[in-house]
Design a protein around this motif. Structure first.
Motif, PDB file in Angstrom:
ATOM      1  N   ALA A   1       1.166   2.951   2.535  1.00 13.66           N
ATOM      2  CA  ALA A   1       1.640   3.080   3.923  1.00 13.66           C
ATOM      3  C   ALA A   1       2.018   1.722   4.492  1.00 13.66           C
ATOM      4  N   GLY A   2       2.848   0.964   3.764  1.00 11.02           N
ATOM      5  CA  GLY A   2       3.353  -0.281   4.297  1.00 11.02           C
ATOM      6  C   GLY A   2       2.747  -1.526   3.682  1.00 11.02           C
TER       7      GLY A   2
ATOM      8  N   VAL B   1      -1.371  -5.144   9.556  1.00 10.59           N
ATOM      9  CA  VAL B   1      -0.181  -4.477   9.056  1.00 10.59           C
ATOM     10  C   VAL B   1       1.069  -5.185   9.568  1.00 10.59           C
TER      11      VAL B   1
ATOM     12  N   ASN C   1       5.550  -5.335  10.021  1.00 13.57           N
ATOM     13  CA  ASN C   1       6.514  -4.396  10.591  1.00 13.57           C
ATOM     14  C   ASN C   1       6.972  -3.359   9.575  1.00 13.57           C
ATOM     15  N   LEU C   2       6.649  -3.567   8.293  1.00 14.61           N
ATOM     16  CA  LEU C   2       6.859  -2.541   7.274  1.00 14.61           C
ATOM     17  C   LEU C   2       5.610  -1.666   7.230  1.00 14.61           C
ATOM     18  N   ASN C   3       5.519  -0.745   8.160  1.00 13.09           N
ATOM     19  CA  ASN C   3       4.294   0.034   8.322  1.00 13.09           C
ATOM     20  C   ASN C   3       4.417   1.463   7.818  1.00 13.09           C
ATOM     21  N   SER C   4       5.391   1.720   6.965  1.00 10.70           N
ATOM     22  CA  SER C   4       5.519   3.024   6.322  1.00 10.70           C
ATOM     23  C   SER C   4       6.223   2.834   4.996  1.00 10.70           C
ATOM     24  N   GLY C   5       6.037   3.774   4.082  1.00 13.26           N
ATOM     25  CA  GLY C   5       6.640   3.669   2.763  1.00 13.26           C
ATOM     26  C   GLY C   5       5.677   3.129   1.731  1.00 13.26           C
ATOM     27  N   ILE C   6       6.023   3.340   0.460  1.00 13.92           N
ATOM     28  CA  ILE C   6       5.188   2.903  -0.658  1.00 13.92           C
ATOM     29  C   ILE C   6       5.716   1.573  -1.187  1.00 13.92           C
TER      30      ILE C   6
ATOM     31  N   SER D   1       9.780  -1.966  -2.387  1.00 17.32           N
ATOM     32  CA  SER D   1       9.518  -0.557  -2.087  1.00 17.32           C
ATOM     33  C   SER D   1      10.495   0.319  -2.863  1.00 17.32           C
TER      34      SER D   1
ATOM     35  N   THR E   1       0.833  -1.196   0.000  1.00 16.60           N
ATOM     36  CA  THR E   1       0.000   0.000   0.000  1.00 16.60           C
ATOM     37  C   THR E   1       0.868   1.246   0.000  1.00 16.60           C
TER      38      THR E   1
ATOM     39  N   TYR F   1       0.668  -5.191   4.173  1.00 15.64           N
ATOM     40  CA  TYR F   1      -0.364  -5.853   4.966  1.00 15.64           C
ATOM     41  C   TYR F   1      -0.377  -7.338   4.627  1.00 15.64           C
TER      42      TYR F   1
END
Length: 227
Positions: free
Chosen positions: A139-140, A153, A155-160, A175, A137, A142
């Protein structure tokens, strides 16, 4: 040649005192054959918008685009049907579960006739294998353990994340910084290939392919080595 499927013959008239040049017959036929070779594609499907994603399952083709949403054909592209989805940017299917990512995650168990929605942001990538599913997504990453009915979600909960692929018990996420791998169902990831600006990931039972600004990388041993 400026036009397809057209054979051009040029005749040059020269004065008698100039040497006359002729085009060898073999070269002539090569040029004609080249002209024909570039005309083997025909357009199929709706032409109202660009195609963002394709997924083929037997004789059925699913197509997603930015304006018409999700369309499908059950006769190898001869005729097409429109679904109720107006957003479809990525598609994956396993057994009877169809997952379509767009403005949200859409799930169907009747080949796209009806959908349920899970809202957790815009979906750029998705893959599913049996009951395991992952989605990239804005934002990380899922993951789902029940074929996309519920999502959590990682542990990759940020970034495109524009890439997602499942190969056996290994899950891959792509990413703007590289490729990450998970061996616990998508719960947590570690970086296995960088630096890469990943555009997409394709996986099957034997290999994982990563398309990025560095070209195409692939692995046949779940990321232990890359080629």
């Amino acid at each position: 040649f400026p036009y397809e499927n057209t054979i051009y013959i040029y005749i040059k008239i020269t004065p008698l005192f100039m040497k006359k040049y002729t085009l060898p017959l073999g070269v002539f036929f090569i040029l004609c054959f080249t002209s024909v070779c570039f005309s083997q594609w025909t357009q199929i499907g709706p032409s109202t918008a660009s195609v963002n994603t394709l997924y083929i399952s037997g004789d059925t083709i699913f197509g997603g685009n930015s304006l018409s949403g999700l369309v499908y054909s059950t006769d190898k592209g001869i005729t097409w049907c429109q679904t109720d989805l107006n957003s479809a940017g990525t598609i994956a299917k396993s057994n009877n579960v169809l997952l379509v990512g767009g403005n949200s995650m859409y799930r169907s168990t009747d080949n796209g006739v009806n959908f349920t929605t899970s809202s957790f942001g815009s979906i750029f990538s998705v893959d599913i294998k049996n009951n395991a599913a992952i989605a990239g997504t804005v934002a990380g990453m899922y993951y789902s353990t029940n074929a996309g009915m519920n999502w959590s979600v990682s542990n990759l909960n940020s970034g495109i994340f524009r890439g997602a692929g499942i190969n056996g018990n290994a899950f891959f996420a792509g990413s703007t910084s590289g490729v990450y791998k998970s061996i616990n169902g998508g719960f947590s990831y570690t970086l296995v290939l960088s630096p890469r600006f990943v555009n997409s990931i394709f996986s099957n039972d034997t290999a994982v392919y990563v398309c990025s600004n560095a070209g195409i990388d692939y692995t046949t041993n779940q990321g232990a080595n890359w080629n």
